[in-house]
Design a protein around this motif. Structure first.
Motif, mmCIF file in Angstrom:
data_model
loop_
_atom_site.group_PDB
_atom_site.id
_atom_site.type_symbol
_atom_site.label_atom_id
_atom_site.label_comp_id
_atom_site.label_asym_id
_atom_site.label_seq_id
_atom_site.Cartn_x
_atom_site.Cartn_y
_atom_site.Cartn_z
ATOM 1 N N GLY A 1 14.326 1.820 -6.108
ATOM 2 C CA GLY A 1 15.186 1.012 -5.252
ATOM 3 C C GLY A 1 16.610 0.961 -5.754
ATOM 4 O O GLY A 1 16.882 1.201 -6.930
ATOM 5 N N THR B 1 10.684 4.253 3.521
ATOM 6 C CA THR B 1 11.917 3.599 3.110
ATOM 7 C C THR B 1 12.102 2.276 3.846
ATOM 8 O O THR B 1 11.533 2.048 4.913
ATOM 9 C CB THR B 1 13.137 4.485 3.398
ATOM 10 N N GLU C 1 8.704 -1.628 -15.319
ATOM 11 C CA GLU C 1 9.808 -1.725 -14.365
ATOM 12 C C GLU C 1 11.118 -1.685 -15.147
ATOM 13 O O GLU C 1 11.291 -2.442 -16.103
ATOM 14 C CB GLU C 1 9.710 -3.006 -13.539
ATOM 15 N N ASN D 1 6.662 5.354 -9.083
ATOM 16 C CA ASN D 1 6.109 4.716 -7.902
ATOM 17 C C ASN D 1 7.237 4.325 -6.945
ATOM 18 O O ASN D 1 7.707 5.129 -6.161
ATOM 19 C CB ASN D 1 5.245 3.540 -8.321
ATOM 20 N N THR D 2 7.739 3.135 -7.081
ATOM 21 C CA THR D 2 8.787 2.644 -6.190
ATOM 22 C C THR D 2 10.156 2.804 -6.841
ATOM 23 O O THR D 2 10.317 2.556 -8.041
ATOM 24 C CB THR D 2 8.554 1.166 -5.854
ATOM 25 N N GLN E 1 9.779 1.531 -10.695
ATOM 26 C CA GLN E 1 8.463 1.185 -11.226
ATOM 27 C C GLN E 1 7.805 2.496 -11.632
ATOM 28 O O GLN E 1 7.591 3.379 -10.799
ATOM 29 C CB GLN E 1 7.614 0.459 -10.191
ATOM 30 N N ILE F 1 15.076 0.805 -0.539
ATOM 31 C CA ILE F 1 13.914 1.069 -1.375
ATOM 32 C C ILE F 1 13.143 2.242 -0.796
ATOM 33 O O ILE F 1 13.138 2.447 0.429
ATOM 34 C CB ILE F 1 13.038 -0.199 -1.476
ATOM 35 N N ILE G 1 9.312 4.297 -1.424
ATOM 36 C CA ILE G 1 8.038 4.286 -2.135
ATOM 37 C C ILE G 1 7.588 5.720 -2.424
ATOM 38 O O ILE G 1 8.218 6.684 -1.952
ATOM 39 C CB ILE G 1 6.970 3.530 -1.331
ATOM 40 N N SER G 2 6.511 5.851 -3.181
ATOM 41 C CA SER G 2 6.079 7.172 -3.619
ATOM 42 C C SER G 2 5.727 8.084 -2.445
ATOM 43 O O SER G 2 5.914 9.300 -2.529
ATOM 44 C CB SER G 2 4.884 7.049 -4.567
#
Length: 120
Positions: free
Chosen positions: A35, A57, A108, A32-33, A98, A50, A52-53
């Motif tokens: 970072g 950013t 996580e 998923n995420t 994650q 970071i 995300i999927s």
């Protein structure tokens, strides 16, 4: 089990570049995420970038315009391209992910950390 393995840290002169990598392996259904965080000596750990999927950013103001985070979903890997490095970028860099596992639990994880030293 799932684990993260980082690579790419080292010593670089001010103005130089480095690319960090963080590869996830194990019983992964999806990531998923992702970072990158950093912790300078005597300071708290802080978010650097970071992703995300969906590919969106976000960056800390201190690295915006100099650092680029990207991900290769086929390789379960996240990268941090760091350009125009400054002495104040010196820190241990950690990746964090994650992950949804194959049994659909969400975990996580932190990488082991890699030291980046910017010095002449």
């Amino acid at each position: 089990q799932v684990q993260l393995v980082e690579s790419g840290g080292g010593l670089v002169q001010p103005g130089g570049s480095l690319r960090l990598s963080c590869a996830a392996s194990g019983s992964i259904f999806s990531i998923n995420t992702l970072g990158w965080y950093r912790q300078a000596p005597g300071k708290e750990r802080e978010l650097a970038a970071i992703i995300i999927s969906g590919g969106g950013t976000n960056y800390a103001d201190s690295v915006k315009g100099r650092f680029t985070i990207s991900r290769d979903n086929a390789k379960n890997t996240v990268y941090l391209q760091m350009n125009s490095l400054k002495p104040e970028d010196t820190a241990v860099y950690y990746c964090k992910a994650q992950i949804t596992t194959v049994v659909r639990s969400i975990v996580e994880l932190w990488g082991q950390g890699t030291l980046v030293t910017v010095s002449s």
